[in-house]
Design a protein around this motif. Structure first.
Motif, mmCIF file in Angstrom:
data_model
loop_
_atom_site.group_PDB
_atom_site.id
_atom_site.type_symbol
_atom_site.label_atom_id
_atom_site.label_comp_id
_atom_site.label_asym_id
_atom_site.label_seq_id
_atom_site.Cartn_x
_atom_site.Cartn_y
_atom_site.Cartn_z
ATOM 1 N N GLY A 366 0.674 -1.075 -0.097
ATOM 2 C CA GLY A 366 -0.026 0.083 0.002
ATOM 3 C C GLY A 366 0.965 1.199 -0.009
ATOM 4 N N ALA A 367 2.182 1.099 0.589
ATOM 5 C CA ALA A 367 2.979 2.335 0.782
ATOM 6 C C ALA A 367 3.630 2.785 -0.611
ATOM 7 C CB ALA A 367 3.911 2.198 1.797
ATOM 8 N N SER A 368 3.903 1.479 -1.223
ATOM 9 C CA SER A 368 4.599 2.072 -2.693
ATOM 10 C C SER A 368 4.102 1.553 -3.979
ATOM 11 C CB SER A 368 5.912 1.087 -2.584
ATOM 12 O OG SER A 368 5.760 -0.039 -2.224
ATOM 13 N N LEU A 369 3.350 0.386 -4.150
ATOM 14 C CA LEU A 369 2.647 0.213 -5.391
ATOM 15 C C LEU A 369 1.247 0.325 -5.254
ATOM 16 C CD1 LEU A 369 4.441 -3.526 -5.756
ATOM 17 C CD2 LEU A 369 5.083 -1.107 -6.828
ATOM 18 N N HIS A 370 0.790 1.409 -5.379
ATOM 19 C CA HIS A 370 -0.518 2.152 -5.297
ATOM 20 C C HIS A 370 -1.559 1.221 -6.036
ATOM 21 C CE1 HIS A 370 1.628 5.767 -3.843
ATOM 22 N NE2 HIS A 370 1.868 4.837 -3.042
ATOM 23 N N ALA A 371 -1.333 1.263 -7.278
ATOM 24 C CA ALA A 371 -2.519 0.610 -8.279
ATOM 25 C C ALA A 371 -2.536 -0.934 -8.164
ATOM 26 C CB ALA A 371 -2.250 0.987 -9.650
ATOM 27 N N PRO A 372 -1.367 -1.569 -8.165
ATOM 28 C CA PRO A 372 -1.431 -2.941 -7.760
ATOM 29 C C PRO A 372 -2.198 -3.363 -6.348
ATOM 30 C CG PRO A 372 0.709 -2.600 -8.813
ATOM 31 C CD PRO A 372 0.027 -1.272 -8.396
ATOM 32 N N TYR A 373 -2.045 -2.532 -5.545
ATOM 33 C CA TYR A 373 -2.430 -2.754 -4.091
ATOM 34 C C TYR A 373 -4.073 -2.645 -4.255
ATOM 35 C CZ TYR A 373 -3.698 -1.822 0.849
ATOM 36 O OH TYR A 373 -4.458 -2.062 2.166
ATOM 37 N N ILE A 374 -4.675 -1.714 -4.922
ATOM 38 C CA ILE A 374 -5.836 -1.464 -5.165
ATOM 39 C C ILE A 374 -6.775 -2.556 -5.859
ATOM 40 C CG2 ILE A 374 -7.999 -0.097 -6.036
ATOM 41 C CD1 ILE A 374 -6.768 0.877 -3.234
ATOM 42 N N VAL A 375 -6.121 -3.032 -6.986
ATOM 43 C CA VAL A 375 -6.635 -4.073 -7.781
ATOM 44 C C VAL A 375 -6.352 -5.513 -7.139
ATOM 45 C CG1 VAL A 375 -6.195 -5.160 -9.898
ATOM 46 C CG2 VAL A 375 -5.824 -2.807 -9.951
ATOM 47 N N ALA A 376 -5.454 -5.667 -6.503
ATOM 48 C CA ALA A 376 -5.141 -6.803 -5.816
ATOM 49 C C ALA A 376 -6.552 -7.086 -4.728
ATOM 50 C CB ALA A 376 -4.065 -7.000 -5.009
ATOM 51 N N PHE A 377 -6.605 -6.084 -3.888
ATOM 52 C CA PHE A 377 -7.735 -6.291 -2.846
ATOM 53 C C PHE A 377 -9.135 -6.076 -3.415
ATOM 54 C CE2 PHE A 377 -3.836 -5.945 -0.215
ATOM 55 C CZ PHE A 377 -4.115 -7.050 0.639
ATOM 56 N N LEU A 378 -9.380 -5.575 -4.362
ATOM 57 C CA LEU A 378 -10.674 -5.444 -4.912
ATOM 58 C C LEU A 378 -10.780 -6.936 -5.664
ATOM 59 C CD1 LEU A 378 -12.306 -2.833 -7.284
ATOM 60 C CD2 LEU A 378 -12.295 -5.047 -8.023
ATOM 61 N N LEU A 379 -9.750 -7.390 -6.063
ATOM 62 C CA LEU A 379 -9.957 -8.830 -6.488
ATOM 63 C C LEU A 379 -10.291 -9.890 -5.373
ATOM 64 C CD1 LEU A 379 -7.580 -9.162 -9.437
ATOM 65 C CD2 LEU A 379 -9.920 -8.952 -9.735
ATOM 66 N N PHE A 380 -9.506 -9.781 -4.194
ATOM 67 C CA PHE A 380 -9.765 -10.255 -2.801
ATOM 68 C C PHE A 380 -11.372 -10.289 -2.419
ATOM 69 C CE2 PHE A 380 -5.064 -10.365 -1.818
ATOM 70 C CZ PHE A 380 -4.888 -11.738 -1.896
ATOM 71 N N SER A 381 -11.579 -9.094 -2.703
ATOM 72 C CA SER A 381 -13.205 -8.786 -2.099
ATOM 73 C C SER A 381 -14.157 -9.577 -3.075
ATOM 74 C CB SER A 381 -13.616 -7.102 -2.273
ATOM 75 O OG SER A 381 -12.519 -6.541 -1.355
ATOM 76 N N LEU A 382 -13.954 -9.518 -4.357
ATOM 77 C CA LEU A 382 -14.777 -10.495 -5.220
ATOM 78 C C LEU A 382 -14.507 -12.016 -5.128
ATOM 79 C CD1 LEU A 382 -14.180 -8.154 -8.800
ATOM 80 C CD2 LEU A 382 -16.261 -8.402 -7.087
ATOM 81 N N GLY A 383 -13.458 -12.386 -4.653
ATOM 82 C CA GLY A 383 -13.261 -13.619 -4.266
ATOM 83 C C GLY A 383 -13.969 -14.027 -2.988
ATOM 84 N N ILE A 384 -14.206 -13.129 -2.127
ATOM 85 C CA ILE A 384 -15.375 -13.235 -0.985
ATOM 86 C C ILE A 384 -16.600 -13.766 -1.581
ATOM 87 C CG2 ILE A 384 -16.358 -12.133 0.988
ATOM 88 C CD1 ILE A 384 -13.904 -10.542 1.265
ATOM 89 N N THR A 385 -17.090 -13.051 -2.208
ATOM 90 C CA THR A 385 -18.356 -13.331 -3.089
ATOM 91 C C THR A 385 -18.494 -14.617 -3.687
ATOM 92 O OG1 THR A 385 -18.566 -10.875 -3.717
ATOM 93 C CG2 THR A 385 -20.176 -12.529 -4.751
ATOM 94 N N VAL A 386 -17.504 -14.963 -4.523
ATOM 95 C CA VAL A 386 -17.265 -16.444 -5.144
ATOM 96 C C VAL A 386 -17.197 -17.439 -3.931
ATOM 97 C CG1 VAL A 386 -15.945 -17.964 -6.656
ATOM 98 C CG2 VAL A 386 -16.272 -15.648 -7.108
#
Length: 425
Positions: A366-386
């Protein structure tokens, strides 16, 4: 609520109050007030997680064999000794040992109290009981942190000694309150898999629904709680330019949302399938991460970025309010008769693992790789739904939607009212 449940809720509130009273100030206390440096302070925070991971597997077995109340009393005394010792410690060795005792005691309290809630509730009242527990925990954490912040003085070690002494005294008061609780045995959901005896970890791992719930729980805690004070806050400061005061406001918005929404969403949650509720939380959190992405990666004003960041924490709070009457009751309903303590401890262990790994992964990302951080945890959240949808296929109808149990009892218990009237005529 009966007298036992009221005292259990008092226990939840006081234990959360004690946690909020001291934990936010541990780093400052060890690193600056005692002058032991940032490395030792970081080790103290790590010791909390390690102590929990060590004791929780044994706690589950102890709760099954001895009952939740004796285990809770031992945990409270251990935590009280750890808190008092921590307030008096001046060397790295004693600080670490004291933190281990405090962390172990606090870790065991949660599955013990959760098991007592299970034993003092029914299938119909369990969701409400756990919703009240979560509400009081957040209230206790917030009030404890607020009062503790006004008592401490970084130039005076004695103020921190007072802080830890008060926490220890609260744990001992809680011992006196809980020692008089009489815990009944709660009825179980009929037809749940694994109702036959045997309390080994092998049996637990053989329960496919429980294993899937643990995997789902790990992702939930990793993608939410494990990011609050590490990855998401680092991302907010570095990518979105959020000030420390705005970060505090965001955390307050999270707690406020829980306090406001907890009972507002309860009726909605109680009438829906648990798997669909959890799946909905995954979608809500995906929206939260998208909003966080706008805060740090968008090109709006600083005011818009701050508002979006605060909204992210509020959306997380809404999801948490939906989960509190869902996850813990589901763990209880999956547990064979008499083994709720072991199942609660196993789920608490999964939570601790997620909370230990989450900051370690999310903080640097979260401190350095901002875009990958958001994308990764957005996918984690969708993974919760699955994962939630898949879990629903492993649950019985009543496990997935306990409200069906009441309608079935009405249907099987006698003829419909209009038929009775016709027969009497």
């Amino acid at each position: 609520m009966g007298a036992a449940m009221r005292r259990i809720h008092v226990g939840n509130a006081l234990s959360a109050f004690g946690l909020g009273f001291t934990v936010p100030y541990l780093y400052v206390y060890v690193a600056q007030v005692r002058g032991l440096g940032s490395v030792t302070a970081g080790l103290v925070l790590a010791v909390f997680a390690v102590a929990a991971l060590i004791v929780l597997p044994f706690a589950g077995r102890a709760i099954v064999r001895r009952g939740p109340l004796p285990v809770l009393l031992v945990a409270l005394v251990t935590a009280a000794l750890g808190a008092l010792s921590l307030g008096l410690s001046a060397s790295a060795g004693t600080v670490l040992l004291s933190a281990a005792a405090l962390g172990a005691g606090q870790a065991v309290m949660q599955p013990a109290l959760a098991t007592m809630i299970v034993d003092c509730s029914t299938t119909e009242t369990r969701s409400r009981a756990f919703a009240m527990q979560f509400f009081l925990q957040n209230l206790g954490l917030g009030v404890g942190g607020l009062i503790g912040g006004h008592l401490v003085d970084t130039t005076s070690p004695s103020s921190f000694t007072l802080l830890f002494a008060i926490e220890a005294a609260m744990f001992l008061v809680l011992v006196a309150v809980m020692a008089t609780v009489r815990v009944p045995r709660a009825p179980r959901i009929e037809g749940a898999p694994g109702q036959a005896g045997g309390g080994s970890w092998k049996q637990l791992l053989g329960n496919r629904a429980m294993v899937q719930l643990c995997v789902l729980g790990f992702v939930l805690f990793f993608a939410c709680y494990g990011q609050f004070e590490s990855g998401l806050s680092a991302y907010g400061v570095e990518a979105a330019g959020i000030s420390t005061s705005a970060l505090g406001t965001a955390l307050a918005a999270n707690t406020l949302m829980i306090v406001i929404a907890q009972f507002a969403v309860l009726k909605f949650v109680e009438r829906r399938k648990r798997s669909r509720v959890i799946a909905s939380v995954g979608l809500i959190w995906a929206v939260a991460w998208a909003v966080a992405g706008y805060a740090g990666l968008g090109h709006g004003s600083q005011t818009m970025a701050t508002a979006a960041f605060i909204s992210t924490y509020a959306l997380f709070g809404l999801g948490e309010a939906m989960l509190s009457p869902t996850l813990a009751p589901l763990v209880a309903d999956l547990a064979p008769t008499g083994l709720a303590g072991q199942y609660n401890s196993a789920f608490a262990l999964v939570k601790q693992l997620a909370l230990a790994i989450g900051p370690a992964v999310g903080g640097p990302l979260g401190a350095s790789l901002h875009a990958p951080y958001i994308v990764a945890f957005l996918l984690f959240s969708l993974g919760i739904t699955v994962l939630a949808v898949r879990l629903g296929r492993q649950l019985t109808d009543v496990q997935n939607q306990p409200s069906l149990a009441r309608s079935r009892v009405v249907t099987q218990g006698g003829a419909p009212a209009d038929a009775v009237v016709a027969a009497e005529a």
